[in-house]
Design a protein around this motif. Structure first.
Motif, short mmCIF file in Angstrom:
data_model
loop_
_atom_site.label_atom_id
_atom_site.label_comp_id
_atom_site.label_asym_id
_atom_site.label_seq_id
_atom_site.Cartn_x
_atom_site.Cartn_y
_atom_site.Cartn_z
N HIS A 1 0.85 -1.19 0.00
CA HIS A 1 0.00 0.00 0.00
C HIS A 1 0.88 1.24 0.00
CE1 HIS A 1 -2.56 -3.16 1.78
NE2 HIS A 1 -3.57 -2.51 1.19
N PHE A 2 0.32 2.35 -0.46
CA PHE A 2 1.04 3.63 -0.39
C PHE A 2 0.05 4.75 -0.08
CE2 PHE A 2 -0.07 3.08 -4.87
CZ PHE A 2 -0.54 4.34 -5.25
N ALA A 3 0.59 5.84 0.46
CA ALA A 3 -0.25 6.96 0.88
C ALA A 3 -1.01 7.54 -0.32
CB ALA A 3 0.61 8.04 1.53
N HIS A 4 -2.28 7.80 -0.10
CA HIS A 4 -3.18 8.27 -1.16
C HIS A 4 -3.18 9.80 -1.17
CE1 HIS A 4 -6.33 8.76 -3.90
NE2 HIS A 4 -7.37 8.25 -3.24
N SER A 5 -2.36 10.38 -2.04
CA SER A 5 -2.27 11.83 -2.16
C SER A 5 -3.35 12.33 -3.12
CB SER A 5 -0.88 12.23 -2.69
OG SER A 5 -0.76 13.62 -2.81
N CYS A 6 -4.09 13.37 -2.70
CA CYS A 6 -5.30 13.79 -3.43
C CYS A 6 -5.12 15.17 -4.03
CB CYS A 6 -6.50 13.79 -2.48
SG CYS A 6 -6.84 12.15 -1.77
N LEU A 7 -5.19 15.25 -5.36
CA LEU A 7 -4.93 16.51 -6.05
C LEU A 7 -6.12 17.45 -6.04
CD1 LEU A 7 -2.89 15.21 -9.12
CD2 LEU A 7 -2.05 16.15 -6.97
N ASN A 8 -7.32 16.93 -6.30
CA ASN A 8 -8.48 17.83 -6.30
C ASN A 8 -8.74 18.40 -4.91
OD1 ASN A 8 -9.95 17.93 -9.04
ND2 ASN A 8 -9.43 15.75 -8.79
N ARG A 9 -8.46 17.62 -3.87
CA ARG A 9 -8.62 18.15 -2.52
C ARG A 9 -7.73 19.38 -2.31
NH1 ARG A 9 -10.45 14.58 1.93
NH2 ARG A 9 -11.20 12.59 1.11
N LEU A 10 -6.54 19.38 -2.93
CA LEU A 10 -5.66 20.55 -2.83
C LEU A 10 -6.32 21.77 -3.46
CD1 LEU A 10 -2.19 19.01 -3.80
CD2 LEU A 10 -2.86 19.85 -1.55
N GLN A 11 -6.87 21.58 -4.67
CA GLN A 11 -7.48 22.71 -5.36
C GLN A 11 -8.76 23.16 -4.67
OE1 GLN A 11 -8.22 22.00 -9.51
NE2 GLN A 11 -8.51 24.17 -9.98
N LEU A 12 -9.51 22.21 -4.12
CA LEU A 12 -10.75 22.57 -3.42
C LEU A 12 -10.45 23.34 -2.14
CD1 LEU A 12 -12.71 19.22 -3.84
CD2 LEU A 12 -13.06 21.33 -5.12
N ARG A 13 -9.33 23.02 -1.50
CA ARG A 13 -8.97 23.71 -0.26
C ARG A 13 -8.60 25.16 -0.52
NH1 ARG A 13 -3.66 21.57 2.69
NH2 ARG A 13 -2.80 22.36 0.75
N ASN A 14 -7.85 25.39 -1.61
CA ASN A 14 -7.43 26.75 -1.95
C ASN A 14 -7.35 26.86 -3.45
OD1 ASN A 14 -6.26 29.23 -2.38
ND2 ASN A 14 -4.70 29.01 -0.78
N THR A 15 -8.39 27.38 -4.08
CA THR A 15 -8.45 27.45 -5.53
C THR A 15 -7.49 28.48 -6.11
OG1 THR A 15 -10.26 29.06 -5.42
CG2 THR A 15 -10.86 26.73 -5.56
N LEU A 16 -6.91 29.34 -5.26
CA LEU A 16 -6.00 30.37 -5.75
C LEU A 16 -4.55 29.91 -5.75
CD1 LEU A 16 -7.56 33.52 -4.03
CD2 LEU A 16 -7.88 32.73 -6.38
N GLN A 17 -4.16 29.08 -4.80
CA GLN A 17 -2.81 28.52 -4.78
C GLN A 17 -2.85 27.18 -4.06
OE1 GLN A 17 0.54 31.05 -3.84
NE2 GLN A 17 1.71 29.36 -3.02
N MET A 18 -2.76 26.11 -4.84
CA MET A 18 -2.95 24.77 -4.28
C MET A 18 -1.88 24.40 -3.27
SD MET A 18 -4.18 22.35 -7.39
CE MET A 18 -2.60 22.49 -8.23
N VAL A 19 -0.62 24.69 -3.63
CA VAL A 19 0.49 24.28 -2.77
C VAL A 19 1.50 25.40 -2.68
CG1 VAL A 19 0.24 21.83 -3.34
CG2 VAL A 19 1.82 23.23 -4.66
N ASP A 20 2.31 25.34 -1.65
CA ASP A 20 3.47 26.21 -1.52
C ASP A 20 4.59 25.60 -2.34
OD1 ASP A 20 5.67 27.69 -0.86
OD2 ASP A 20 5.51 27.39 1.31
N LEU A 21 4.94 26.24 -3.45
CA LEU A 21 5.92 25.64 -4.36
C LEU A 21 7.30 25.50 -3.72
CD1 LEU A 21 4.95 27.41 -7.71
CD2 LEU A 21 4.49 25.06 -7.02
#
Length: 602
Positions: free
Chosen positions: A563-583
């Motif tokens: 098994h591996f950790a399930h990283s969720c991309l849409n959850r990132l965008q839904l959390r902050n539609t202006l900047q998903m992640v700190d680059l």
């Protein structure tokens, strides 16, 4: 009133695609993606319909709205939703299938902050506009694309990032801008060139390049002479300036306005459009040279909101880019395993950034500091040998208007069968990624748009990685010692443990790309799920058998863990539609939802 006196509503030709039939298809496609990807990310939880093996329902939190649809469930909890079967009911009554309404229906479960929900809806609406335009204008089918060149394939793509729902936001583009600059429009674009005062800018070049050789490669000598004469006519010394390309939209909407004082001081001098026609690639702010394919790709800042980010380029970030590419390319091009696989990078050989003006002096980072920079990248076309053809790897997930997949058309044209075709592809793509991580602690961002497939006789023979400077990472060793990275490119060093390191394969390649390809292959009858993942496992195991010296490192990474950790991309965008992640610290921005069963596990 006579018939000749009746008024016929005038239709803007640029909006002719915004009509009911095309938009209805676009809505269904996007709602299918909402249901599929948010179920994959465990935001939604469909319930099976009694007495059916493939019919499911999802009900809104308040029970007022329900969705019913047919779907096949593949490995990695991937849902292939049949868009034509989606039924929506509101208070028990049939209702239109509408992507914006779906977001509002399901908003409590999605967790979008109320203040950002309109922004996300706008990105969804813009994605629908783009989809309707493609339905109205694209005429090439999958069999045509089997023989097409790279610019044609780039323009023919109908889907953006496969996992993201709102993947063609482009907030800031008008209809005219879309027709002029969107990659699917395929329109010729001439970059806006400027002269920037040398003392307020930087130009960095990679190994084998100088400022003079860069201009000689990218610009005609007589055009450079004209520009130098223009500067003299303004009373300026041409030697005090560097040449910098800008996206035409960026010049009109940002540089000439936001940097108006800099233009007035002649710290930035507009020189006019270049001579070469360029074509936007899938990444929208990167252009290939259509007039002279041997010339470099150009990546520019473009301050539109798209897929969770404002698409700027930081002058500070650009400065070490050529040095980063030199360092990575040296490791890739001197590794016998990678050379044997044909794996290579498209070097970003030069970068320029404007560092003048008041914005760069502000203590807090802002989008205004990322409005004026560019880089030059090696052309994929210039790297082709006789008999080879290039295509964006994203094209392997493409379906034409009739639903035929390009991968099925390529397999058929190759004549070697799906198993042999996929085995060759996985050896060219997956094996080098594993080797880079194990041998060099190098991780890329290997989604479809970031790789160029090189095909011979319609079979992938090697891949070329791009977007190296912004997205490569070098991991520290398990003992905590730093990898030998020069100080001037130290930003690419990342200190995380093996469980996160391996996600560069398991999340970015396996879940982020191969999940979709495996489902297409199964749905189209090329190979079943288990066959596909068996081929992928064989690639991993063959690499391990060929490199016993890497046994300890491969065991540490454990790419075949259950098994591996399930990283969720849409959850990132839904959390902050202006900047998903700190680059600058992407690992800390990740959102996990439990674990996924690993299809690579033995």
């Amino acid at each position: 009133m006579s018939p000749s006196d009746t008024i016929t509503p005038a239709i803007d030709p640029g909006a002719a695609h915004l009509e009911p039939v095309a938009m209805a298809v676009a809505h269904r496609h996007l709602v299918a993606k909402v249901l599929a990807e948010l179920t994959h990310e465990r935001v939604l939880a469909p319930r099976p319909v009694a007495g059916s093996v493939d019919t499911w329902t999802i009900t809104a939190d308040d029970g007022s709205v329900a969705y019913r649809f047919v779907a096949r469930v593949h490995r990695l909890e991937h849902w292939s939703v049949d868009a034509t079967t989606i039924e929506r009911t509101v208070l028990g009554e049939p209702a239109e299938v509408d992507a914006l309404e779906a977001v509002v229906d399901l908003a409590p479960a999605l967790g979008i902050p109320d203040s950002l929900l309109p922004v996300y809806l706008e990105e969804v609406a813009s994605t629908l506009q783009s989809a309707a335009w493609k339905l109205a204008h694209h005429r090439l089918d999958a069999d045509d694309l089997v023989h097409a060149d790279l610019p044609t394939i780039e323009a023919a793509m109908t889907e953006g990032h496969p996992a993201f729902i709102a993947n063609n936001g482009r907030i800031g583009f008008s209809l005219a801008d879309f027709a002029a600059y969107a990659p699917e429009a395929g329109a010729p674009v001439r970059l806006q060139w400027t002269a920037v005062r040398r003392s307020l800018a930087h130009l960095s070049v990679g190994e084998g390049w100088t400022e003079e050789s860069l201009w000689a490669h990218e610009l005609d000598d007589d055009l450079v002479a004209q520009w130098r004469e223009l500067l003299r006519g303004l009373g300026e010394d041409p030697d005090d300036y560097l040449f910098a390309p800008a996206h035409p939209w960026q010049w009109q909407h940002k540089l000439a306005i936001t940097f108006a004082p800099d233009v007035a001081r002649r710290d930035i001098v507009p020189l006019g459009p270049g001579r070469d026609d360029h074509r936007a690639q899938q990444s929208i702010r990167t252009f290939l040279n259509a007039s002279d394919p041997a010339r470099h790709y150009v990546k520019t800042a473009l301050s539109i909101q798209n897929m969770g980010f404002l698409r700027g380029l930081s002058p500070r970030y650009m400065r070490p880019t050529p040095a980063i590419n030199d360092w990575v390319a040296d490791r890739v091009r001197t590794d016998p395993e990678l050379q044997n696989c044909g794996f290579d990078v498209l070097r970003e050989v030069a970068a320029i950034g404007y560092t003048g003006g008041a914005y760069q002096r502000l203590p807090e980072p802002s989008a205004h500091q990322k409005m004026f920079a560019a880089l030059w990248r090696e052309s994929a076309t210039s790297r082709l040998r006789d008999g080879e053809r290039a295509a964006t790897m994203a094209s392997l997930l493409h379906r034409d208007a009739k639903g035929r997949s390009l991968v099925a058309a390529l397999v058929e044209a190759s004549g070697i069968g799906a198993r042999a075709w996929l085995a060759q592809y996985l050896r060219a793509y997956l094996r080098p990624l594993v080797h880079c991580l194990a041998e060099h602690r190098l991780a890329f961002m290997p989604h479809g748009e970031n790789l160029i497939l090189v095909l011979r006789d319609h079979v992938p023979v090697r891949v070329l990685m791009k977007d190296v400077g912004e997205e490569v990472a070098v991991f520290a060793s398990s003992e905590g010692h730093g990898v030998d990275v020069p100080e001037d490119i130290a930003r690419i060093k990342v200190d995380v443990g093996p469980d996160l390191q391996v996600l560069s394969i398991l999340t970015d390649a396996v879940d982020g790309f191969l999940r979709f390809l495996a489902a297409i292959c199964a749905d189209d009858g090329l190979v079943a799920d288990d066959e596909f993942w068996g081929l992928a496992r064989a690639v991993i195991e063959d690499h391990a058998a060929d490199h016993p010296e890497l046994a300890d490192r491969l065991a540490e990474l454990d790419v075949q863990r259950p098994h591996f950790a399930h990283s969720c991309l849409n959850r990132l965008q839904l959390r902050n539609t202006l900047q998903m992640v700190d680059l600058t610290d992407q690992a800390s921005s990740l959102i996990m939802s439990g674990e996924l069963a690993n299809p690579l596990a033995p």
